[in-house]
Design a protein around this motif. Structure first.
Motif, PDB file in Angstrom:
ATOM      1  N   VAL A   9     -58.736  27.573 -18.099  1.00  0.00           N
ATOM      2  CA  VAL A   9     -59.366  28.247 -19.228  1.00  0.00           C
ATOM      3  C   VAL A   9     -58.681  29.588 -19.455  1.00  0.00           C
ATOM      4  CG1 VAL A   9     -61.588  27.139 -18.799  1.00  0.00           C
ATOM      5  CG2 VAL A   9     -61.112  29.362 -17.779  1.00  0.00           C
ATOM      6  N   VAL A  10     -58.887  30.128 -20.640  1.00  0.00           N
ATOM      7  CA  VAL A  10     -58.431  31.472 -20.972  1.00  0.00           C
ATOM      8  C   VAL A  10     -59.642  32.390 -20.926  1.00  0.00           C
ATOM      9  CG1 VAL A  10     -57.363  32.943 -22.711  1.00  0.00           C
ATOM     10  CG2 VAL A  10     -56.553  30.606 -22.399  1.00  0.00           C
ATOM     11  N   GLN A  11     -59.595  33.372 -20.059  1.00  0.00           N
ATOM     12  CA  GLN A  11     -60.739  34.250 -19.822  1.00  0.00           C
ATOM     13  C   GLN A  11     -60.278  35.695 -19.873  1.00  0.00           C
ATOM     14  OE1 GLN A  11     -62.883  33.271 -16.279  1.00  0.00           O
ATOM     15  NE2 GLN A  11     -64.211  35.065 -16.350  1.00  0.00           N
ATOM     16  N   ALA A  12     -61.128  36.554 -20.398  1.00  0.00           N
ATOM     17  CA  ALA A  12     -60.813  37.976 -20.514  1.00  0.00           C
ATOM     18  C   ALA A  12     -61.662  38.777 -19.535  1.00  0.00           C
ATOM     19  CB  ALA A  12     -61.042  38.475 -21.937  1.00  0.00           C
ATOM     20  N   TYR A  13     -61.052  39.786 -18.943  1.00  0.00           N
ATOM     21  CA  TYR A  13     -61.735  40.737 -18.056  1.00  0.00           C
ATOM     22  C   TYR A  13     -61.610  42.115 -18.692  1.00  0.00           C
ATOM     23  CZ  TYR A  13     -61.728  37.110 -14.457  1.00  0.00           C
ATOM     24  OH  TYR A  13     -61.930  35.949 -13.747  1.00  0.00           O
ATOM     25  N   ARG A  14     -62.748  42.748 -18.939  1.00  0.00           N
ATOM     26  CA  ARG A  14     -62.773  44.025 -19.642  1.00  0.00           C
ATOM     27  C   ARG A  14     -63.275  45.116 -18.703  1.00  0.00           C
ATOM     28  NH1 ARG A  14     -66.706  46.074 -24.362  1.00  0.00           N
ATOM     29  NH2 ARG A  14     -65.291  47.354 -25.579  1.00  0.00           N
ATOM     30  N   PHE A  15     -62.542  46.234 -18.654  1.00  0.00           N
ATOM     31  CA  PHE A  15     -62.905  47.349 -17.789  1.00  0.00           C
ATOM     32  C   PHE A  15     -62.812  48.647 -18.572  1.00  0.00           C
ATOM     33  CE2 PHE A  15     -60.724  44.111 -15.229  1.00  0.00           C
ATOM     34  CZ  PHE A  15     -61.728  43.777 -14.337  1.00  0.00           C
ATOM     35  N   ALA A  16     -63.729  49.559 -18.274  1.00  0.00           N
ATOM     36  CA  ALA A  16     -63.695  50.882 -18.887  1.00  0.00           C
ATOM     37  C   ALA A  16     -62.646  51.741 -18.203  1.00  0.00           C
ATOM     38  CB  ALA A  16     -65.073  51.543 -18.794  1.00  0.00           C
ATOM     39  N   THR A 178     -55.291  32.115  -8.539  1.00  0.00           N
ATOM     40  CA  THR A 178     -56.047  31.317  -9.503  1.00  0.00           C
ATOM     41  C   THR A 178     -56.128  31.966 -10.875  1.00  0.00           C
ATOM     42  OG1 THR A 178     -58.108  32.338  -8.752  1.00  0.00           O
ATOM     43  CG2 THR A 178     -57.442  30.289  -7.687  1.00  0.00           C
ATOM     44  N   ALA A 179     -55.420  33.071 -11.074  1.00  0.00           N
ATOM     45  CA  ALA A 179     -55.412  33.746 -12.374  1.00  0.00           C
ATOM     46  C   ALA A 179     -54.028  34.339 -12.602  1.00  0.00           C
ATOM     47  CB  ALA A 179     -56.482  34.832 -12.448  1.00  0.00           C
ATOM     48  N   ARG A 180     -53.637  34.357 -13.868  1.00  0.00           N
ATOM     49  CA  ARG A 180     -52.358  34.940 -14.275  1.00  0.00           C
ATOM     50  C   ARG A 180     -52.591  35.757 -15.538  1.00  0.00           C
ATOM     51  NH1 ARG A 180     -48.691  33.267 -17.978  1.00  0.00           N
ATOM     52  NH2 ARG A 180     -49.827  31.277 -18.193  1.00  0.00           N
ATOM     53  N   ILE A 181     -52.176  37.025 -15.522  1.00  0.00           N
ATOM     54  CA  ILE A 181     -52.384  37.898 -16.673  1.00  0.00           C
ATOM     55  C   ILE A 181     -51.418  37.518 -17.782  1.00  0.00           C
ATOM     56  CG2 ILE A 181     -52.293  40.274 -17.496  1.00  0.00           C
ATOM     57  CD1 ILE A 181     -53.104  41.204 -14.751  1.00  0.00           C
ATOM     58  N   VAL A 182     -51.955  37.260 -18.958  1.00  0.00           N
ATOM     59  CA  VAL A 182     -51.148  36.902 -20.127  1.00  0.00           C
ATOM     60  C   VAL A 182     -50.879  38.130 -20.991  1.00  0.00           C
ATOM     61  CG1 VAL A 182     -51.028  35.460 -22.186  1.00  0.00           C
ATOM     62  CG2 VAL A 182     -52.053  34.554 -20.091  1.00  0.00           C
ATOM     63  N   SER A 183     -51.884  38.947 -21.199  1.00  0.00           N
ATOM     64  CA  SER A 183     -51.722  40.153 -22.011  1.00  0.00           C
ATOM     65  C   SER A 183     -52.787  41.157 -21.622  1.00  0.00           C
ATOM     66  CB  SER A 183     -51.817  39.828 -23.511  1.00  0.00           C
ATOM     67  OG  SER A 183     -53.115  39.372 -23.840  1.00  0.00           O
ATOM     68  N   ALA A 184     -52.578  42.392 -22.028  1.00  0.00           N
ATOM     69  CA  ALA A 184     -53.535  43.478 -21.789  1.00  0.00           C
ATOM     70  C   ALA A 184     -53.681  44.265 -23.079  1.00  0.00           C
ATOM     71  CB  ALA A 184     -53.068  44.385 -20.653  1.00  0.00           C
ATOM     72  N   VAL A 195     -59.788  48.521 -21.322  1.00  0.00           N
ATOM     73  CA  VAL A 195     -58.625  47.656 -21.188  1.00  0.00           C
ATOM     74  C   VAL A 195     -59.133  46.243 -20.929  1.00  0.00           C
ATOM     75  CG1 VAL A 195     -58.404  48.203 -18.716  1.00  0.00           C
ATOM     76  CG2 VAL A 195     -56.468  47.218 -19.953  1.00  0.00           C
ATOM     77  N   SER A 196     -58.614  45.296 -21.702  1.00  0.00           N
ATOM     78  CA  SER A 196     -59.014  43.891 -21.579  1.00  0.00           C
ATOM     79  C   SER A 196     -57.801  43.077 -21.158  1.00  0.00           C
ATOM     80  CB  SER A 196     -59.576  43.366 -22.904  1.00  0.00           C
ATOM     81  OG  SER A 196     -60.723  44.099 -23.290  1.00  0.00           O
ATOM     82  N   PHE A 197     -57.947  42.357 -20.050  1.00  0.00           N
ATOM     83  CA  PHE A 197     -56.883  41.492 -19.555  1.00  0.00           C
ATOM     84  C   PHE A 197     -57.199  40.053 -19.960  1.00  0.00           C
ATOM     85  CE2 PHE A 197     -56.789  45.107 -16.645  1.00  0.00           C
ATOM     86  CZ  PHE A 197     -55.443  45.415 -16.647  1.00  0.00           C
ATOM     87  N   THR A 198     -56.337  39.471 -20.763  1.00  0.00           N
ATOM     88  CA  THR A 198     -56.450  38.058 -21.103  1.00  0.00           C
ATOM     89  C   THR A 198     -55.685  37.266 -20.057  1.00  0.00           C
ATOM     90  OG1 THR A 198     -56.587  38.589 -23.450  1.00  0.00           O
ATOM     91  CG2 THR A 198     -56.039  36.317 -22.864  1.00  0.00           C
ATOM     92  N   CYS A 199     -56.389  36.370 -19.362  1.00  0.00           N
ATOM     93  CA  CYS A 199     -55.815  35.684 -18.205  1.00  0.00           C
ATOM     94  C   CYS A 199     -55.958  34.175 -18.360  1.00  0.00           C
ATOM     95  CB  CYS A 199     -56.506  36.117 -16.909  1.00  0.00           C
ATOM     96  SG  CYS A 199     -56.500  37.902 -16.633  1.00  0.00           S
ATOM     97  N   ALA A 200     -54.981  33.475 -17.831  1.00  0.00           N
ATOM     98  CA  ALA A 200     -55.070  32.022 -17.663  1.00  0.00           C
ATOM     99  C   ALA A 200     -55.676  31.774 -16.285  1.00  0.00           C
ATOM    100  CB  ALA A 200     -53.697  31.384 -17.788  1.00  0.00           C
ATOM    101  N   VAL A 201     -56.891  31.258 -16.250  1.00  0.00           N
ATOM    102  CA  VAL A 201     -57.678  31.172 -15.025  1.00  0.00           C
ATOM    103  C   VAL A 201     -57.896  29.715 -14.656  1.00  0.00           C
ATOM    104  CG1 VAL A 201     -59.862  31.806 -13.918  1.00  0.00           C
ATOM    105  CG2 VAL A 201     -58.822  33.347 -15.575  1.00  0.00           C
ATOM    106  N   GLN A 202     -57.778  29.435 -13.373  1.00  0.00           N
ATOM    107  CA  GLN A 202     -58.131  28.134 -12.821  1.00  0.00           C
ATOM    108  C   GLN A 202     -59.537  28.237 -12.238  1.00  0.00           C
ATOM    109  OE1 GLN A 202     -56.339  25.296 -12.935  1.00  0.00           O
ATOM    110  NE2 GLN A 202     -54.641  26.294 -14.036  1.00  0.00           N
TER     111      GLN A 202
END
Length: 461
Positions: A9-16, A178-184, A195-202
């Motif tokens: 899946v493509v999942q985003a992680y957002r941090f302040a 299990t995750a690879r950063i695609v973009s930030a 900052v939001s990291f768009t990741c390809a996640v297993q």
């Protein structure tokens, strides 16, 4: 122990972020570079389109018209590289990713028009204002990583940025592979930088606590959600709770000297501070709403195997000026969006009832359908079987019964009563239960809501 299926899946992680004054100036410079590139590309494309339209009126054939300007990112990037020395002599001070951020936005409209982009049609792009647009810049190449202390991130040309919170959730996946950063993407929202990291996640395929249980979810304004089990999720009404303070902040900003585009007057510092306070108040309401919806949808998808919701016409409901503010505050569309992808993550199924399915007018006991049911009637009384039940609970039970008529195992299945107008169906059509077909000893045809035993659950070893 049974192994569960792994999902890509493509999942985003957002941090302040906690930026210093210098770092904030650098980020704003990159966001401004993206805006300049976007406005330049849009002006160039529109100029070519207008020129070709004018040449056609002169009787020039297609072969003799001015060459078209492509909307794709490579085509716009080539044109930008040829003109950047004249348009932006300071281009070397910013990362190339900043200019790509502005140019890439134009490709969305072209892909949407040609059918390459899924989802709702994208409107024709507009010019971005320095004051009204949201500062944002996206990085897809270069050094993008989370530091070992999990309190800092590294981005191209921006360097090492401090996080306001720990990035341990993302760091653990990156360390496990299990995750690879695609973009930030760095973006300012409500006066704070994120900052939001768009990741390809297993992800490991989950399993609900009650995989065979079905629950109907009736959304509303009085109560955010009413389940077919009788459980009621109250509506927190975050906007109403903050309305008094937001009105006071809005009045304070209105008394200050704001910007005037007609006269070129710049805003005062007091107006900027008052507007920033108002923006933070709006952002707080949005964050509270998002947090509540995430907690509700996570709990439902982890507990029930099948969830049934209605396909609400939210845009039409917002036309009601008496309910528009409360409907917008509830966040029906966001709730359904979260249910759609979380049911896939947790191994469940989401059934979307057709917009014209009469869930509120149908009796959950015998299946009789009322001709009219006023919105003020909060209790459903069936004249056929004598059932007296709360209106929302009755609608939720009908939605739960509808899931039994749908076949399929996808994360989202569309369903309906066989309507032949307005709403096209993208899946199997359910046949409406006829009056008097209730199963003996049961209330309507609602599937059992009980939990499964613990030994029936499988866990990843």
């Amino acid at each position: 122990m049974a192994f569960r299926e792994r999902l890509s899946v493509v999942q985003a992680y957002r941090f302040a972020l906690d930026l210093t004054a210098r770092q904030e100036r650098v980020v704003l410079a990159h966001a401004g570079a993206a805006r300049v590139a976007h406005n330049w590309a849009l002006a160039r494309v529109k100029a070519v389109m207008d020129q070709r339209a004018a040449e056609r009126t002169y009787g020039i054939d297609e072969a003799g018209l001015t060459p078209t300007q492509g909307w794709s990112l490579p085509a716009l990037r080539r044109a930008w590289n040829q003109a950047k020395s004249d348009v932006a002599p300071w281009w070397a001070e910013c990362s190339k990713e900043a200019f790509n951020t502005g140019l890439d936005a134009l490709e969305n409209w072209s892909d949407s028009r040609t059918g390459k982009r899924a989802g709702r049609r994208v409107g024709f792009p507009r010019f971005k204002s320095r004051r009204r647009s949201t500062p944002s810049v996206r990085f897809t190449t270069g050094a993008i990583r989370v530091e070992p202390d999990r309190r800092h991130v590294v981005l191209p040309r921006l360097g090492r940025l401090k996080l306001h919170e720990s990035a341990r959730k993302l760091a653990r996946r990156l360390e496990a592979g299990t995750a690879r950063i695609v973009s930030a993407t760095v973006r300012r929202d409500g006066g704070r930088w994120y900052v939001s990291f768009t990741c390809a996640v297993q992800r490991t395929q989950g399993m609900p606590a009650c995989p065979d249980a079905t629950v109907g979810v009736d959304l509303g304004v009085t109560h955010l959600a009413v389940l077919s089990t009788g459980e009621v999720e109250p509506n927190p009404r975050h906007l109403d709770a903050a309305a008094r303070r937001m009105r006071r902040l809005a009045r304070r900003a209105a008394r200050r000297v704001g910007p005037d585009r007609r006269t070129g007057r710049r805003a005062s510092k007091r107006w900027e501070r008052a507007s920033a306070r108002l923006g933070r108040a709006h952002a707080r309401v949005a964050h509270l709403r998002r947090d509540g919806l995430h907690k509700l949808t996570t709990r439902l998808t982890r507990e029930y195997g099948t969830l049934v919701v209605e396909d609400l016409n939210v845009a039409g409901m917002l036309a009601n000026r008496r309910l528009a503010r409360r409907i917008a505050d509830a966040g029906f569309a966001e709730l359904r969006r979260q249910l759609a992808y979380k049911t896939g993550w947790n191994g469940g199924r989401l059934v979307v009832a057709d917009r014209w399915y009469p869930s509120s007018k149908t009796c959950s006991g015998c299946g009789a359908v009322k001709t009219k049911l006023a919105l003020s009637d909060r209790t459903y009384t069936c004249t056929t079987c004598g059932l007296v039940l709360d209106r929302d609970v009755n609608a939720a039970r009908n939605l739960a019964a509808l899931a039994a008529t749908v076949a399929g195992s996808g994360p989202e299945t569309r369903n309906g009563r066989g309507a032949d107008r307005k709403t096209p169906l993208a899946g199997p059509v359910a046949v409406k239960r006829q009056p008097g077909t209730a199963t003996a000893g049961k209330t309507g045809t609602v599937p059992p809501q009980g939990r499964t035993s613990n030994h029936e659950l499988t866990y990843a070893s």
